[in-house]
Design a protein around this motif. Structure first.
Motif, PDB file in Angstrom:
ATOM      1  N   ASN A  91       0.814  -1.216   0.000  1.00 41.83           N
ATOM      2  CA  ASN A  91       0.000   0.000   0.000  1.00 41.83           C
ATOM      3  C   ASN A  91       0.847   1.266   0.000  1.00 41.83           C
ATOM      4  N   GLY A  92       2.129   1.141  -0.316  1.00 40.52           N
ATOM      5  CA  GLY A  92       3.005   2.305  -0.308  1.00 40.52           C
ATOM      6  C   GLY A  92       2.874   3.125  -1.577  1.00 40.52           C
ATOM      7  N   ASP A  93       3.839   4.005  -1.796  1.00 43.47           N
ATOM      8  CA  ASP A  93       3.866   4.784  -3.025  1.00 43.47           C
ATOM      9  C   ASP A  93       4.138   3.867  -4.214  1.00 43.47           C
ATOM     10  N   PRO A  94       3.762   4.282  -5.418  1.00 40.12           N
ATOM     11  CA  PRO A  94       4.084   3.473  -6.601  1.00 40.12           C
ATOM     12  C   PRO A  94       5.594   3.282  -6.735  1.00 40.12           C
ATOM     13  N   PHE A  95       5.994   2.065  -7.115  1.00 38.21           N
ATOM     14  CA  PHE A  95       7.422   1.834  -7.290  1.00 38.21           C
ATOM     15  C   PHE A  95       7.857   2.039  -8.744  1.00 38.21           C
ATOM     16  N   ILE A  96       6.881   2.267  -9.645  1.00 38.65           N
ATOM     17  CA  ILE A  96       7.188   2.613 -11.038  1.00 38.65           C
ATOM     18  C   ILE A  96       6.693   4.043 -11.267  1.00 38.65           C
ATOM     19  N   THR A  97       7.571   4.916 -11.693  1.00 41.25           N
ATOM     20  CA  THR A  97       7.196   6.323 -11.887  1.00 41.25           C
ATOM     21  C   THR A  97       7.679   6.815 -13.239  1.00 41.25           C
ATOM     22  N   VAL A  98       7.001   7.828 -13.751  1.00 34.33           N
ATOM     23  CA  VAL A  98       7.404   8.497 -14.986  1.00 34.33           C
ATOM     24  C   VAL A  98       8.302   9.659 -14.595  1.00 34.33           C
ATOM     25  N   ILE A  99       9.570   9.610 -14.991  1.00 36.16           N
ATOM     26  CA  ILE A  99      10.491  10.688 -14.623  1.00 36.16           C
ATOM     27  C   ILE A  99      10.745  11.639 -15.794  1.00 36.16           C
ATOM     28  N   ALA A 113       9.769   8.850 -23.741  1.00 36.78           N
ATOM     29  CA  ALA A 113       9.534   9.068 -22.312  1.00 36.78           C
ATOM     30  C   ALA A 113      10.518   8.208 -21.537  1.00 36.78           C
ATOM     31  N   THR A 114      10.622   8.465 -20.235  1.00 33.59           N
ATOM     32  CA  THR A 114      11.521   7.692 -19.385  1.00 33.59           C
ATOM     33  C   THR A 114      10.804   7.286 -18.111  1.00 33.59           C
ATOM     34  N   LEU A 115      10.898   6.003 -17.793  1.00 30.58           N
ATOM     35  CA  LEU A 115      10.314   5.459 -16.577  1.00 30.58           C
ATOM     36  C   LEU A 115      11.409   5.073 -15.601  1.00 30.58           C
TER      37      LEU A 115
END
Length: 413
Positions: A91-99, A113-115
């Motif tokens: 339930n934490g923050d997403p571990f995959i993000t769009v940077i 794009a970069t992930l």
């Protein structure tokens, strides 16, 4: 004895150092009306223990509205892939993000794009016992997709998520062994032999491989050298001192008894590949307090050594990612009484070979620990008689280990 193994054993340990609730949807939730195009990526291998960035590119053609683009991983939105929050909860923050948000490249219709694939468990060390029983559910192939909802186009690429790059499930061990056998048959004339000692509690094979210069080396050791060493050691020592032994080899056994300390299994696989297939192996060590590079010629090594690979004593534990076998026994506490079928089968083979050196790959303690002389769990092991030789080997391992890792010291209790 003319054989000295410090450099070789040091290298074996070096490789061991490197090796280290949302249910995944592998690869494929697709909408039937999507037009599928290629998603180019700079990498397809991702890790649970190392943060990695993935650059993606796709050409959707004209009239793409950037705000309508959405990333999916395993058929789910990136926001659904939450970090571990303790116990069995994610339930934490997403571990995959769009940077780097999707944008057009140099006035073209190509979108880039970069992930960032971060650490699902918030750490690069998955030794926590609770985590160990969970992380394997996330290993597998996934569809990484960039979807244009306006045009019903989807750019896709299959990527792999692993705990670390060299990890093998138990079911992958035998196919990997077979592949090395096939490649070695073409690459060289080294002797390889596969055996299964028998079955685990749940019926899985105990995989064992012999690697030697040739079959004659194995036969001479088992039929001449070892029987003489056991029945008439004085005569063998005399032959060694007088240089009358001729060509002979002695065995080094590499082992893993705690399969949830997973790197011990995978380090063996990497060692097996190197010594079965490569001509030379280079690593660093320390000599006279100075770091230096050492190169082993593998054929020269096999003039002295027979390698014995016992990839894991506990196949059922490898599958469940637990220390205990299917009966709930820690096999590293069973060597004296030998109550478990796996212990009986492996011990019988150890007795057949009586290896000169036996390395068991463990893990998950603070610091860099090498235990050549700690009082063992088996009261029949008279470690004090082996102290001198084993301490020398341990120092060689430690010096090589700190030359090839982030460690700056090692501990011999």
């Amino acid at each position: 004895m003319k054989k000295r193994f410090s450099g070789l054993l040091a290298f074996l340990l070096v490789l061991a150092l490197f090796a280290q609730s949302a249910i995944p949807v592998s690869a494929t939730e697709t909408a039937e009306n999507y037009e599928v195009i290629e998603l180019e990526t700079n990498r397809t291998l991702l890790s649970l223990t190392e943060t990695r960035t993935v650059e993606v590119m796709a050409d959707f053609g004209d009239n793409v509205e950037l705000s309508q683009l959405e990333f999916l991983f395993g058929g789910k939105s990136l926001s659904d892939w939450k970090k571990w929050s303790g116990g069995t909860s994610y339930n934490g923050d997403p571990f995959i993000t769009v940077i780097e948000e999707p944008h057009f490249v140099n006035g073209t219709t190509t979108i880039k794009a970069t992930l960032e694939f971060g650490l699902l468990y918030g750490r690069d060390n998955l030794s926590n016992r609770t985590i160990r029983t969970q992380y394997q559910q996330f290993i597998g192939d996934y569809e990484l997709a960039l979807v244009d909802t306006a045009s019903n186009k989807k750019a896709t690429q299959t990527v792999e998520l692993n705990v670390y790059d060299q990890f093998h499930f138990y079911e992958e061990l035998k196919p990997t062994i077979d592949q090395v056998f096939d490649e070695a048959e073409v690459a060289n004339d080294r002797y390889l032999e596969y055996q299964s000692f028998g079955k685990s509690v749940e019926g899985r094979d105990l995989h064992f491989v012999v690697l030697a210069k040739d079959k004659e080396a194995v036969d001479k050791y088992l039929n001449e050298t070892l029987p003489t060493a056991l029945e008439d050691p004085d005569s063998l020592l005399e032959k060694l001192e007088d240089g009358e032994m001729g060509d002979y080899q002695v065995p080094v056994w590499i082992n893993n008894i705690h399969p949830d300390e997973v790197e011990g299994v995978d380090a063996q696989v990497e060692l097996f590949k190197k010594f079965a297939l490569e001509d030379e192996i280079t690593f660093n060590t320390i000599e006279n307090k100075q770091e230096k590079e050492v190169t082993l010629n593998v054929d020269d090594v096999l003039d002295d050594v027979i390698f014995l690979y016992m990839f894991t004593n506990n196949p059922d534990g490898r599958v469940a990612n637990t220390r205990a076998n299917a009966n709930g026994f820690d096999l590293n506490r069973d060597n004296h009484y030998q109550t478990q079928i796996e212990t009986k089968e492996v011990t019988q083979e150890i007795a057949k070979w009586t290896p000169l050196s036996f390395l068991d790959m463990h893990g998950y303690v603070p610091g860099f620990l090498i235990e050549p002389t700690t009082p063992p769990h088996n009261p029949n092991f008279e470690y004090d008689l082996l102290y001198g030789n084993m301490i020398e080997q341990a120092h060689a391992m430690g010096e090589a280990g700190i030359s090839n890792s982030a460690y700056d010291s090692y501990e011999i209790p």
